[in-house]
Scaffold this active site. Structure first.
Site, PDB file in Angstrom:
ATOM      1  N   GLY A 171       2.577  -1.291   4.317  1.00  7.86           N
ATOM      2  CA  GLY A 171       2.658   0.126   3.997  1.00  7.86           C
ATOM      3  C   GLY A 171       4.102   0.582   3.892  1.00  7.86           C
ATOM      4  N   GLY A 172       4.628   1.151   4.977  1.00  3.02           N
ATOM      5  CA  GLY A 172       5.960   1.755   4.966  1.00  3.02           C
ATOM      6  C   GLY A 172       7.049   0.895   4.335  1.00  3.02           C
TER       7      GLY A 172
ATOM      8  N   GLY B  10       1.569   1.851  10.830  1.00  4.01           N
ATOM      9  CA  GLY B  10       2.507   2.972  10.754  1.00  4.01           C
ATOM     10  C   GLY B  10       3.108   3.355  12.100  1.00  4.01           C
TER      11      GLY B  10
ATOM     12  CG  HIS C 149      -6.208   1.671   4.569  1.00  7.96           C
ATOM     13  ND1 HIS C 149      -5.787   2.639   5.456  1.00  7.96           N
ATOM     14  CD2 HIS C 149      -5.228   0.746   4.521  1.00  7.96           C
ATOM     15  CE1 HIS C 149      -4.587   2.301   5.913  1.00  7.96           C
ATOM     16  NE2 HIS C 149      -4.227   1.155   5.366  1.00  7.96           N
TER      17      HIS C 149
ATOM     18  CD  GLU D 103      -3.261   5.228   6.542  1.00  5.26           C
ATOM     19  OE1 GLU D 103      -3.168   5.323   5.305  1.00  5.26           O
ATOM     20  OE2 GLU D 103      -2.383   4.699   7.247  1.00  5.26           O
TER      21      GLU D 103
ATOM     22  CB  SER E 182       4.313  -2.256  12.189  1.00  8.28           C
ATOM     23  OG  SER E 182       3.849  -0.949  12.477  1.00  8.28           O
TER      24      SER E 182
ATOM     25  CG  ASN F 288      -1.781   1.187   1.356  1.00 15.38           C
ATOM     26  OD1 ASN F 288      -1.833   2.005   0.438  1.00 15.38           O
ATOM     27  ND2 ASN F 288      -2.481   1.312   2.479  1.00 15.38           N
ATOM     28  CD1 TRP F 289       4.048   1.264  -2.325  1.00 15.94           C
ATOM     29  CD2 TRP F 289       3.842   1.840  -4.481  1.00 15.94           C
ATOM     30  NE1 TRP F 289       4.892   0.463  -3.056  1.00 15.94           N
ATOM     31  CE2 TRP F 289       4.781   0.791  -4.386  1.00 15.94           C
ATOM     32  CE3 TRP F 289       3.545   2.357  -5.756  1.00 15.94           C
ATOM     33  CZ2 TRP F 289       5.438   0.268  -5.512  1.00 15.94           C
ATOM     34  CZ3 TRP F 289       4.188   1.833  -6.871  1.00 15.94           C
ATOM     35  CH2 TRP F 289       5.131   0.798  -6.743  1.00 15.94           C
ATOM     36  CE  LYS F 290      -0.303   3.156   4.612  1.00 14.80           C
ATOM     37  NZ  LYS F 290      -0.336   3.207   6.063  1.00 14.80           N
TER      38      LYS F 290
ATOM     39  CD  GLU G   1      -4.063  -2.868   6.930  1.00 16.93           C
ATOM     40  OE1 GLU G   1      -2.873  -2.944   6.610  1.00 16.93           O
ATOM     41  OE2 GLU G   1      -4.798  -1.948   6.563  1.00 16.93           O
TER      42      GLU G   1
END
Ligand code: PGA
Length: 251
Positions: A235-236, A175, A96, A98, A214, A8-10, A169
């Site tokens: 993600g990150g 994150g 998601h 967010e 994470s 997930n490159w957000k 999640e």
């Protein structure tokens, strides 16, 4: 069951960055490990470039991070399923955390997005998960039941289970560097599998349940080995091709 490893490159990466990262990922991996599928959820503007960066590599897909559940119309700032498909996306994220917590998306909207995307030919990763406050007040199962009940309500009963995945999640692990423990993940995934059974019957065993929050090269393989973990949403650690490649193919 196949393993789905999703990035997930957000809201990161220009077109050139996305294309280069996708291309580098292909060079590092060569081929996708047997029985695995890789999905890169890119920003809308970079979907086409990401697709180009992947070339014709088998088992690598591109997805959008959101959509609006109407074919077309006066919805300023939104994007349709047809537009995502036109750019080369064949997957989309729905719900998601967010979007639920920063953009205030309701369970109802997530439910409409999931059903509309499936109906439009996109495959869906439906994201669910509890906040720390919900977990600490003993409401984990209630929250997962509510999110899955509404998220799956409008899903057609004859759906091919390969077209839907659920990502568990925990909001407090996204994150933050705080990974859920193995036993937390096993407990939550067992709850999700059971709930899928009550909502979707015999199909439930064929729906991939991904863990997200994470995930890093150092913990990915052990999480993927846990019961009922059929994939990862990263993600990150997916932003750099080197680290995501180590998650897709642990050394
Ligand atoms: P993270 O994000 O890996 O950076 O925690 C996961 C996600 O938001 O899907």
């Amino acid at each position: 069951m196949r393993k789905l490893i999703a990035a997930n490159w957000k809201m990161y990466k220009t077109r050139a960055e996305a294309e280069a990262t996708a291309h580098q990922l292909v060079s590092l991996l060569g081929t996708v490990p047997d029985g695995h599928e890789v999905i890169l959820f890119a920003p809308f503007t970079a979907i086409e470039a990401t697709r180009r960066g992947l070339g014709t590599t088998a088992h690598m897909h591109v997805g959008g991070q959101n959509l609006y559940p109407v074919a077309e119309g006066a919805f300023t700032g939104e994007i349709s399923a047809a537009m995502l498909r036109d750019c080369g996306a064949d997957w989309v994220l729905a719900g998601h955390s967010e979007r639920r917590h920063i953009m205030d998306e309701s369970d109802l909207l997530v439910s409409e997005k999931t059903a509309f995307a499936l109906d439009s030919g996109l495959n869906v990763v439906l994201c669910i998960g509890e906040t720390l406050e919900e977990r600490e007040s003993g409401r984990l199962e209630d929250v997962l039941r509510r999110q899955l009940d509404s998220g799956l309500k409008k899903v057609p009963s004859d759906l091919d289970p390969d077209r839907l995945a659920v990502a568990y999640e925990p909001v407090w692990a996204i994150g933050t560097g705080k990974v859920a423990s193995g036993s937390d993940i096993v407990e939550a995934h067992a709850i999700v599998r059971g709930l899928l059974g009550s909502f979707l019957g015999s199909k439930a065993g064929h729906i991939a349940i991904l863990y997200g929050g994470s995930v890093k090269p150092g913990n990915a393989a052990s999480i993927l080995n846990l019961d009922n973990v059929d994939g990862l949403l990263v993600g990150g650690a997916s932003l750099q091709a080197e680290s995501f490649a180590k998650i897709v193919r642990p050394e």
